[in-house]
Design a protein around this motif. Structure first.
Motif, PDB file in Angstrom:
ATOM      1  N   ALA A 108      19.623  -1.104  -0.316  1.00  0.00           N
ATOM      2  CA  ALA A 108      18.582  -0.498   0.510  1.00  0.00           C
ATOM      3  C   ALA A 108      18.719   1.019   0.540  1.00  0.00           C
ATOM      4  N   GLU A 109      19.950   1.503   0.629  1.00  0.00           N
ATOM      5  CA  GLU A 109      20.181   2.955   0.622  1.00  0.00           C
ATOM      6  C   GLU A 109      19.697   3.567  -0.685  1.00  0.00           C
ATOM      7  N   THR A 110      19.992   2.914  -1.790  1.00  0.00           N
ATOM      8  CA  THR A 110      19.561   3.410  -3.101  1.00  0.00           C
ATOM      9  C   THR A 110      18.046   3.433  -3.213  1.00  0.00           C
ATOM     10  N   MET A 111      17.411   2.353  -2.769  1.00  0.00           N
ATOM     11  CA  MET A 111      15.958   2.293  -2.864  1.00  0.00           C
ATOM     12  C   MET A 111      15.294   3.315  -1.953  1.00  0.00           C
ATOM     13  N   ARG A 112      15.900   3.574  -0.809  1.00  0.00           N
ATOM     14  CA  ARG A 112      15.368   4.609   0.090  1.00  0.00           C
ATOM     15  C   ARG A 112      15.373   5.959  -0.616  1.00  0.00           C
ATOM     16  N   LYS A 121       0.852  -1.186   0.000  1.00  0.00           N
ATOM     17  CA  LYS A 121       0.000   0.000   0.000  1.00  0.00           C
ATOM     18  C   LYS A 121       0.891   1.240   0.000  1.00  0.00           C
ATOM     19  N   THR A 122       0.345   2.390  -0.314  1.00  0.00           N
ATOM     20  CA  THR A 122       1.129   3.629  -0.284  1.00  0.00           C
ATOM     21  C   THR A 122       1.642   3.869   1.131  1.00  0.00           C
ATOM     22  N   GLY A 123       2.942   4.064   1.244  1.00  0.00           N
ATOM     23  CA  GLY A 123       3.551   4.229   2.556  1.00  0.00           C
ATOM     24  C   GLY A 123       3.905   2.914   3.224  1.00  0.00           C
ATOM     25  N   GLY A 124       3.664   1.781   2.531  1.00  0.00           N
ATOM     26  CA  GLY A 124       3.993   0.480   3.088  1.00  0.00           C
ATOM     27  C   GLY A 124       5.494   0.292   3.233  1.00  0.00           C
ATOM     28  N   GLN A 125       5.863  -0.729   3.963  1.00  0.00           N
ATOM     29  CA  GLN A 125       7.252  -0.911   4.382  1.00  0.00           C
ATOM     30  C   GLN A 125       7.903  -2.122   3.723  1.00  0.00           C
ATOM     31  N   LEU A 126       9.090  -1.911   3.174  1.00  0.00           N
ATOM     32  CA  LEU A 126       9.924  -2.996   2.650  1.00  0.00           C
ATOM     33  C   LEU A 126      11.216  -3.025   3.453  1.00  0.00           C
ATOM     34  N   PRO A 145       8.866   9.082  -0.198  1.00  0.00           N
ATOM     35  CA  PRO A 145       8.148   8.518   0.956  1.00  0.00           C
ATOM     36  C   PRO A 145       7.058   7.515   0.587  1.00  0.00           C
ATOM     37  N   ASP A 146       6.910   7.221  -0.727  1.00  0.00           N
ATOM     38  CA  ASP A 146       5.838   6.306  -1.124  1.00  0.00           C
ATOM     39  C   ASP A 146       6.044   4.907  -0.563  1.00  0.00           C
ATOM     40  N   VAL A 147       7.315   4.512  -0.416  1.00  0.00           N
ATOM     41  CA  VAL A 147       7.654   3.228   0.193  1.00  0.00           C
ATOM     42  C   VAL A 147       8.637   3.492   1.330  1.00  0.00           C
ATOM     43  N   ARG A 152       9.438   1.945  14.718  1.00  0.00           N
ATOM     44  CA  ARG A 152       9.938   3.303  14.903  1.00  0.00           C
ATOM     45  C   ARG A 152      10.315   3.920  13.556  1.00  0.00           C
ATOM     46  N   GLY A 153      10.605   5.216  13.575  1.00  0.00           N
ATOM     47  CA  GLY A 153      11.105   5.876  12.388  1.00  0.00           C
ATOM     48  C   GLY A 153      12.565   5.520  12.161  1.00  0.00           C
ATOM     49  N   GLY A 154      13.135   6.089  11.128  1.00  0.00           N
ATOM     50  CA  GLY A 154      14.541   5.844  10.847  1.00  0.00           C
ATOM     51  C   GLY A 154      14.716   4.900   9.683  1.00  0.00           C
ATOM     52  N   PHE A 155      15.956   4.506   9.448  1.00  0.00           N
ATOM     53  CA  PHE A 155      16.289   3.667   8.300  1.00  0.00           C
ATOM     54  C   PHE A 155      16.801   2.297   8.726  1.00  0.00           C
TER      55      PHE A 155
END
Length: 242
Positions: A155-159, A121-126, A164-166, A207-210
């Motif tokens: 992961a850094e590249t995809m971030r 979903k929009t904002g979903g987490q990978l 913020p969509d993912v 939590r937030g963060g990477f």
């Protein structure tokens, strides 16, 4: 909670412990790995879960799994923990085995990400799973450490590309007592059990963060070593060679 979560590499170790932790919070789980029997046993233990066997090294297998999962609606989270590991020195590992480790650990993370992102979903987490072994080249890390450094970079590249969509996250475990680490013939500092690792992952991803890294008594010291100039860090790692 009622989140819909796809866990790749759920058949044992950290993946199975993570499934148990999320199941206790009421998540609707999709469990994937190559071993259908182990997934079925885990689903029974959990009191029910959707089983979708597949292989991160096989794009067609992942594609079929993604279509099955898509039919059930969007995902809130997707996480891959699938990995291969063999300890040893670079010049001693079998080259075919090294290629297989690259295919599962690095290319497999890429394959999973490409299959999972359209299902979120929009904002979903990978969440992709690297390792503290990828922080800096350590003796006997051989190709495994190199693949985990690659997963971190991916992961850094995809971030950068998808936020913020993912919500792209990186999981960096230290030593966890699993079938893979039981191959090691050296003392593993700050080793923890899969259940402790799962608690750290669940808490960190909420939590937030990477990056979610643990246990910090190990990870912080390696992060400090990573910040040193090569003249110092390579001197330290050389001392670890037996």
């Amino acid at each position: 909670m009622n989140e819909r979560i796809w866990i790749m590499g759920a058949s044992e170790g950290i993946g199975a412990a993570l499934a148990q932790a999320w199941a206790q919070r009421g998540a609707k789980l999709i469990l994937s790995a190559r071993s259908e029997d182990k997934l079925a046993d885990l689903a029974t233990t959990l009191g029910g879960a959707e089983i979708v066997p597949c292989d991160v090294a096989d794009r067609d297998s992942l594609g079929r799994a993604a279509e099955t999962i898509r039919a059930g609606g969007p995902l809130d989270r997707a996480v891959t923990l699938a990995a291969l590991y063999d300890p040893g020195k670079v010049m001693e590992i079998d080259a075919d085995r090294a290629a297989q480790i690259v295919t599962v650990n690095l290319t497999g993370s890429f394959n999973f990400a490409r299959s999972a992102v359209p299902l979120l979903k929009t904002g979903g987490q990978l969440a992709l799973t690297g390792s503290v072994a990828g922080y800096i080249g350590l003796p006997q890390g051989q190709i495994y450490s190199a693949t985990k450094a690659g997963v971190t970079n991916l992961a850094e590249t995809m971030r950068a590309e998808l936020a913020p969509d993912v919500d792209i996250r990186l999981i960096s475990p230290g030593f966890v007592d699993t079938r893979l680490t039981q191959k090691n013939d050296f003392d593993m500092p700050a080793i923890i059990q899969p259940e402790e690792a799962a608690r750290a992952i669940v808490s960190g991803l909420d939590r937030g963060g990477f990056e979610v890294h643990f246990p910090r008594r190990l990870t912080l010291s390696l992060k400090l070593m990573q910040m040193l100039p090569y003249a110092l860090s390579l001197r330290l790692t050389r001392r670890l060679v037996r």
